[in-house]
Design a protein around this motif. Structure first.
Motif, short mmCIF file in Angstrom:
data_model
loop_
_atom_site.label_atom_id
_atom_site.label_comp_id
_atom_site.label_asym_id
_atom_site.label_seq_id
_atom_site.Cartn_x
_atom_site.Cartn_y
_atom_site.Cartn_z
N ALA A 79 0.82 -1.22 0.00
CA ALA A 79 0.00 0.00 0.00
C ALA A 79 0.86 1.27 0.00
O ALA A 79 0.33 2.37 -0.01
N GLY A 80 2.18 1.09 0.03
CA GLY A 80 3.07 2.24 0.01
C GLY A 80 3.34 2.85 1.37
O GLY A 80 3.90 3.94 1.47
N ILE A 81 2.95 2.15 2.43
CA ILE A 81 3.19 2.65 3.79
C ILE A 81 4.47 2.02 4.30
O ILE A 81 4.52 0.84 4.63
N THR A 82 5.53 2.83 4.34
CA THR A 82 6.83 2.32 4.75
C THR A 82 7.36 3.02 5.99
O THR A 82 8.39 2.62 6.53
N GLU A 83 6.68 4.04 6.44
CA GLU A 83 7.11 4.82 7.59
C GLU A 83 6.25 4.52 8.81
O GLU A 83 5.16 3.97 8.70
N ALA A 84 6.75 4.94 9.97
CA ALA A 84 5.98 4.82 11.20
C ALA A 84 4.77 5.75 11.11
O ALA A 84 4.83 6.80 10.46
N LEU A 85 3.67 5.35 11.74
CA LEU A 85 2.46 6.17 11.76
C LEU A 85 2.04 6.44 13.20
O LEU A 85 2.28 5.63 14.09
N THR A 86 1.36 7.55 13.39
CA THR A 86 0.82 7.87 14.70
C THR A 86 -0.53 7.16 14.88
O THR A 86 -1.12 6.69 13.90
N THR A 87 -1.01 7.14 16.08
CA THR A 87 -2.33 6.56 16.35
C THR A 87 -3.40 7.30 15.55
O THR A 87 -4.30 6.68 14.98
N ALA A 88 -3.30 8.62 15.47
CA ALA A 88 -4.29 9.41 14.72
C ALA A 88 -4.27 9.03 13.24
O ALA A 88 -5.33 8.92 12.61
N GLU A 89 -3.08 8.82 12.67
CA GLU A 89 -2.99 8.43 11.26
C GLU A 89 -3.58 7.04 11.03
O GLU A 89 -4.26 6.80 10.03
N ILE A 90 -3.34 6.13 11.97
CA ILE A 90 -3.91 4.79 11.88
C ILE A 90 -5.43 4.86 11.94
O ILE A 90 -6.13 4.23 11.14
N GLU A 91 -5.95 5.65 12.86
CA GLU A 91 -7.40 5.81 12.99
C GLU A 91 -8.02 6.43 11.74
O GLU A 91 -9.11 6.06 11.34
N GLN A 92 -7.30 7.36 11.11
CA GLN A 92 -7.80 7.98 9.88
C GLN A 92 -7.91 6.94 8.77
O GLN A 92 -8.91 6.88 8.05
N ILE A 93 -6.89 6.08 8.64
CA ILE A 93 -6.93 5.02 7.63
C ILE A 93 -8.10 4.09 7.92
O ILE A 93 -8.85 3.72 7.01
N ARG A 94 -8.27 3.72 9.19
CA ARG A 94 -9.39 2.84 9.55
C ARG A 94 -10.73 3.46 9.19
O ARG A 94 -11.61 2.78 8.65
N SER A 95 -10.89 4.73 9.50
CA SER A 95 -12.19 5.38 9.24
C SER A 95 -12.44 5.55 7.75
O SER A 95 -13.58 5.44 7.30
N GLU A 96 -11.40 5.79 6.97
CA GLU A 96 -11.56 5.92 5.52
C GLU A 96 -11.76 4.56 4.86
O GLU A 96 -12.37 4.48 3.80
N ASN A 97 -11.23 3.51 5.48
CA ASN A 97 -11.35 2.13 4.99
C ASN A 97 -11.12 2.02 3.48
O ASN A 97 -12.00 1.58 2.74
N PRO A 98 -9.91 2.42 3.03
CA PRO A 98 -9.65 2.39 1.58
C PRO A 98 -9.67 0.97 1.01
O PRO A 98 -9.58 -0.01 1.76
#
Length: 121
Positions: A79-98
């Motif tokens: 998916a192109g995610i190679t860096e560390a993410l914050t909890t907020a960024e993880i939650e944003q991905i979850r809510s967008e559910n791409p």
């Protein structure tokens, strides 16, 4: 023969992995030193504020990001995610559910199903 007990130490990267935190986000003194087994146990038993904050808000290492999104580390890379993410960024991905997340979760579920099936055999 010397019967003195030797203290096992580990590199900061190893300790960070065991603590499931992103090493570059840890304090400089943690990154620059060595960690004894006793110190690691103490950090796990009674985490200082910096460790509690990192575990809660991140940035998180990819292994933690993958676990929180219920995908594999390989799935993150696809998916192109190679860096560390914050909890907020993880939650944003979850809510967008791409679409990629839905696909990788399905793939991960299938892998787990196959592994469970193999264990039964």
């Amino acid at each position: 023969m010397n019967a003195r007990k030797t203290t096992q130490t580990m590199k900061p990267a190893t300790a960070a992995k065991k603590l499931e935190v992103y090493l570059p986000a840890t304090p400089a003194e943690f990154q620059e030193g060595v960690v004894s087994r006793e110190e690691l146990n103490a950090l796990q038993a009674d985490p200082p504020e910096w460790l509690r904050e990192l575990r809660k808000n991140g940035p998180h290492p990819r292994s933690v990001v993958a676990a929180r999104l219920a995908v594999s580390i390989s799935g993150l890379a696809r998916a192109g995610i190679t860096e560390a993410l914050t909890t907020a960024e993880i939650e944003q991905i979850r809510s967008e559910n791409p679409d990629w997340l839905q696909h990788e979760r399905a793939t991960q579920a299938e892998v787990r199903r196959q592994e469970a099936e193999q264990k039964k055999s």
